[in-house]
Scaffold this motif. Structure first.
Motif, mmCIF file in Angstrom:
data_model
loop_
_atom_site.group_PDB
_atom_site.id
_atom_site.type_symbol
_atom_site.label_atom_id
_atom_site.label_comp_id
_atom_site.label_asym_id
_atom_site.label_seq_id
_atom_site.Cartn_x
_atom_site.Cartn_y
_atom_site.Cartn_z
ATOM 1 N N ALA A 1 -7.809 -4.021 -4.795
ATOM 2 C CA ALA A 1 -7.207 -5.282 -4.342
ATOM 3 C C ALA A 1 -6.296 -5.047 -3.142
ATOM 4 O O ALA A 1 -6.293 -5.827 -2.184
ATOM 5 N N SER A 2 -5.516 -3.959 -3.172
ATOM 6 C CA SER A 2 -4.602 -3.682 -2.068
ATOM 7 C C SER A 2 -5.361 -3.405 -0.773
ATOM 8 O O SER A 2 -4.908 -3.777 0.324
ATOM 9 N N THR A 3 -6.526 -2.776 -0.879
ATOM 10 C CA THR A 3 -7.343 -2.512 0.314
ATOM 11 C C THR A 3 -7.840 -3.805 0.921
ATOM 12 O O THR A 3 -7.773 -4.016 2.145
ATOM 13 N N THR A 4 -8.319 -4.712 0.084
ATOM 14 C CA THR A 4 -8.825 -5.997 0.569
ATOM 15 C C THR A 4 -7.718 -6.811 1.218
ATOM 16 O O THR A 4 -7.898 -7.398 2.296
ATOM 17 N N VAL A 5 -6.556 -6.849 0.571
ATOM 18 C CA VAL A 5 -5.423 -7.615 1.108
ATOM 19 C C VAL A 5 -4.982 -7.035 2.454
ATOM 20 O O VAL A 5 -4.736 -7.766 3.418
ATOM 21 N N PHE A 6 -4.883 -5.707 2.527
ATOM 22 C CA PHE A 6 -4.411 -5.070 3.763
ATOM 23 C C PHE A 6 -5.344 -5.338 4.929
ATOM 24 O O PHE A 6 -4.901 -5.769 6.000
ATOM 25 N N TRP A 7 -6.643 -5.102 4.726
ATOM 26 C CA TRP A 7 -7.566 -5.263 5.847
ATOM 27 C C TRP A 7 -7.714 -6.717 6.266
ATOM 28 O O TRP A 7 -7.931 -7.012 7.437
ATOM 29 N N PHE A 8 -7.568 -7.651 5.321
ATOM 30 C CA PHE A 8 -7.585 -9.060 5.704
ATOM 31 C C PHE A 8 -6.418 -9.380 6.632
ATOM 32 O O PHE A 8 -6.592 -9.971 7.711
ATOM 33 N N ALA A 9 -5.221 -8.979 6.227
ATOM 34 C CA ALA A 9 -4.036 -9.308 7.012
ATOM 35 C C ALA A 9 -4.055 -8.643 8.386
ATOM 36 O O ALA A 9 -3.825 -9.291 9.417
ATOM 37 N N VAL A 10 -4.361 -7.346 8.412
ATOM 38 C CA VAL A 10 -4.295 -6.596 9.668
ATOM 39 C C VAL A 10 -5.434 -6.978 10.611
ATOM 40 O O VAL A 10 -5.224 -7.203 11.808
ATOM 41 N N SER A 11 -6.654 -7.065 10.085
ATOM 42 C CA SER A 11 -7.789 -7.373 10.970
ATOM 43 C C SER A 11 -7.700 -8.781 11.539
ATOM 44 O O SER A 11 -8.163 -9.028 12.660
ATOM 45 N N SER A 12 -7.089 -9.695 10.804
ATOM 46 C CA SER A 12 -6.987 -11.074 11.301
ATOM 47 C C SER A 12 -6.089 -11.175 12.524
ATOM 48 O O SER A 12 -6.229 -12.100 13.337
ATOM 49 N N LEU A 13 -5.178 -10.218 12.681
ATOM 50 C CA LEU A 13 -4.270 -10.264 13.828
ATOM 51 C C LEU A 13 -4.999 -10.005 15.148
ATOM 52 O O LEU A 13 -4.499 -10.387 16.210
ATOM 53 N N VAL B 1 0.834 -1.206 0.000
ATOM 54 C CA VAL B 1 0.000 0.000 0.000
ATOM 55 C C VAL B 1 0.867 1.254 0.000
ATOM 56 O O VAL B 1 0.600 2.226 -0.724
ATOM 57 N N ALA B 2 1.930 1.226 0.813
ATOM 58 C CA ALA B 2 2.816 2.392 0.886
ATOM 59 C C ALA B 2 3.474 2.687 -0.465
ATOM 60 O O ALA B 2 3.623 3.845 -0.856
ATOM 61 N N ALA B 3 3.849 1.629 -1.195
ATOM 62 C CA ALA B 3 4.513 1.813 -2.484
ATOM 63 C C ALA B 3 3.527 2.123 -3.601
ATOM 64 O O ALA B 3 3.932 2.588 -4.668
ATOM 65 N N GLY B 4 2.232 1.868 -3.363
ATOM 66 C CA GLY B 4 1.233 2.062 -4.404
ATOM 67 C C GLY B 4 0.326 3.239 -4.142
ATOM 68 O O GLY B 4 0.757 4.404 -4.181
ATOM 69 N N PRO B 5 -0.925 2.956 -3.810
ATOM 70 C CA PRO B 5 -1.908 4.050 -3.724
ATOM 71 C C PRO B 5 -1.810 4.888 -2.453
ATOM 72 O O PRO B 5 -2.450 5.934 -2.364
ATOM 73 N N GLY B 6 -1.044 4.456 -1.464
ATOM 74 C CA GLY B 6 -0.952 5.203 -0.219
ATOM 75 C C GLY B 6 -2.016 4.794 0.777
ATOM 76 O O GLY B 6 -3.038 4.195 0.408
ATOM 77 N N PHE B 7 -1.777 5.088 2.055
ATOM 78 C CA PHE B 7 -2.671 4.629 3.111
ATOM 79 C C PHE B 7 -4.025 5.322 3.099
ATOM 80 O O PHE B 7 -4.984 4.841 3.695
ATOM 81 N N GLY B 8 -4.111 6.450 2.407
ATOM 82 C CA GLY B 8 -5.404 7.099 2.281
ATOM 83 C C GLY B 8 -6.406 6.274 1.493
ATOM 84 O O GLY B 8 -7.620 6.430 1.641
ATOM 85 N N SER B 9 -5.884 5.339 0.676
ATOM 86 C CA SER B 9 -6.765 4.500 -0.136
ATOM 87 C C SER B 9 -7.454 3.412 0.675
ATOM 88 O O SER B 9 -8.325 2.711 0.150
ATOM 89 N N LEU B 10 -7.075 3.253 1.944
ATOM 90 C CA LEU B 10 -7.613 2.178 2.759
ATOM 91 C C LEU B 10 -8.965 2.508 3.377
ATOM 92 O O LEU B 10 -9.565 1.657 4.037
ATOM 93 N N ARG B 11 -9.452 3.725 3.166
ATOM 94 C CA ARG B 11 -10.775 4.060 3.699
ATOM 95 C C ARG B 11 -11.828 3.173 3.042
ATOM 96 O O ARG B 11 -11.800 2.963 1.831
ATOM 97 N N THR B 12 -12.744 2.679 3.845
ATOM 98 C CA THR B 12 -13.769 1.787 3.311
ATOM 99 C C THR B 12 -15.074 1.968 4.057
ATOM 100 O O THR B 12 -15.080 2.299 5.252
ATOM 101 N N LYS B 13 -16.176 1.769 3.356
ATOM 102 C CA LYS B 13 -17.492 1.793 3.974
ATOM 103 C C LYS B 13 -18.041 0.376 4.166
ATOM 104 O O LYS B 13 -19.153 0.211 4.658
ATOM 105 N N ARG B 14 -17.248 -0.621 3.780
ATOM 106 C CA ARG B 14 -17.730 -2.006 3.823
ATOM 107 C C ARG B 14 -16.987 -2.793 4.903
ATOM 108 O O ARG B 14 -16.408 -3.856 4.659
ATOM 109 N N VAL B 15 -17.035 -2.251 6.122
ATOM 110 C CA VAL B 15 -16.318 -2.875 7.237
ATOM 111 C C VAL B 15 -16.842 -4.292 7.492
ATOM 112 O O VAL B 15 -16.071 -5.241 7.673
ATOM 113 N N GLY B 16 -18.149 -4.451 7.483
ATOM 114 C CA GLY B 16 -18.734 -5.763 7.738
ATOM 115 C C GLY B 16 -18.296 -6.792 6.718
ATOM 116 O O GLY B 16 -18.006 -7.952 7.062
ATOM 117 N N ALA B 17 -18.223 -6.392 5.447
ATOM 118 C CA ALA B 17 -17.792 -7.318 4.396
ATOM 119 C C ALA B 17 -16.345 -7.728 4.598
ATOM 120 O O ALA B 17 -15.985 -8.896 4.388
#
Length: 312
Positions: free
Chosen positions: A189-201, A66-82
């Protein structure tokens, strides 16, 4: 503004050979990761620990992506439940995949894992209502014949408990692909990958309060290898999909059977049963038919869209 000007889900340049090379590296890294998962189990590491440390590596690599691509601002999401639902399903699928590798020889578990595209076709038809013609249904039938050839119920060719876990893991992994496709309608795709990895912790860290153990230095090295191989595989997989079409790079996944066979023989003195050499090519054939058919349909749709634009 960085997140608004870059879209990492749309590659600017297609480089097929580089994409194929990265997918081959991905297959090797995943085979190494699964072999290390099995090795960690022989050294007393429990399943919760293995998944937790693997996800630490995944979270680190996702953050770098994410840091090398769209930046952390791209991680905002309205689909927290999903994202939470995807996380729960993904962690369960990962744990079952790891358990299958522990319970079965690496080659057998890997071969059964090739049924993921087969289950994906079934779920896409049942859940998403996607049209599925005779080619894909035929490939599904052929794939399940391949599974029966490997397992051979009643003949003890492969332990049925381990095979059952591997099949369930493949089914849940296919379910994850369906969820990701739904998320992909609105999420990068980067948003989905990031939130999967981080939220699973979060739940895994809570479980570690009961399951964490002290280990020898060599065992910590194995766990670090799992985290590194899994995290790097995530990056190389993402890179492969950016550089080349899915239909071109996906068949490279089947090289993981070669690596699983070699690693199983080297680390665990495992030799695949004859049923694997019979059933695995059948499953691979069914997967290739599905990939070919998806490619044909996507190309046909693209040509139809161009023709419609040209006539308007």
């Amino acid at each position: 503004m960085r997140g608004a000007t870059q879209d990492t889900d749309r590659p600017a340049e297609q480089r097929p050979l580089a994409g194929v090379a990265l997918r081959l590296v991905t297959a090797l890294l995943l085979a190494v990761m699964f072999a290390l998962v099995k090795l960690a189990a022989t050294r007393g590491v429990n399943l919760v620990e293995t998944v937790f440390y693997r996800q630490i590596g995944s979270a680190a690599c996702a953050a770098a992506l994410v840091a090398a691509g769209p930046g952390f601002g791209s991680l905002r999401t309205k689909r927290v439940g999903a994202h939470v639902g995807r996380m729960a399903l993904g962690v369960t699928a990962m744990a079952l995949n790891f358990l299958a590798m522990i319970m079965l020889p690496l080659a057998e578990a890997t071969a059964i894992g090739f049924t993921v595209p087969i289950f994906s076709v079934v779920l896409a038809a049942l859940v998403l209502g996607e049209p599925t013609g005779r080619w894909r249904w035929g490939a599904v039938a052929i794939g399940f014949v391949g599974v029966l050839l490997i397992v051979q119920p009643g003949r003890d060719a492969v332990p049925l408990d381990g095979a059952s876990v591997a099949i369930l893991a493949a089914l849940l992994t296919a379910s994850v692909t369906i969820v990701i496709r739904r998320l992909g309608a609105t999420e990068r795709a980067s948003t989905t990958v990031f939130w999967f990895a981080v939220s699973s912790l979060v739940p895994l860290a809570g479980m570690m309060l009961w399951f964490a153990q002290a280990h020898e230095a060599a065992t910590w090295g194995v766990l670090a290898g799992i985290a590194l191989a899994g995290g790097l595989a995530q990056l190389t997989l993402t890179g492969a999909l950016r550089l080349a079409p899915v239909a071109l790079v996906m068949p490279m996944d089947y090289t993981s059977l070669l690596w699983a066979t070699l690693l199983g023989a080297w680390l665990f003195s495992e030799m695949p049963t004859p049923s694997v050499w019979i059933g695995a090519p059948v499953i691979i054939l069914s997967g290739l038919v599905i990939v070919w058919r998806e490619h044909r349909l996507a190309r046909r749709a693209a040509l139809a869209a161009k023709a419609e634009v040209a006539t308007t």
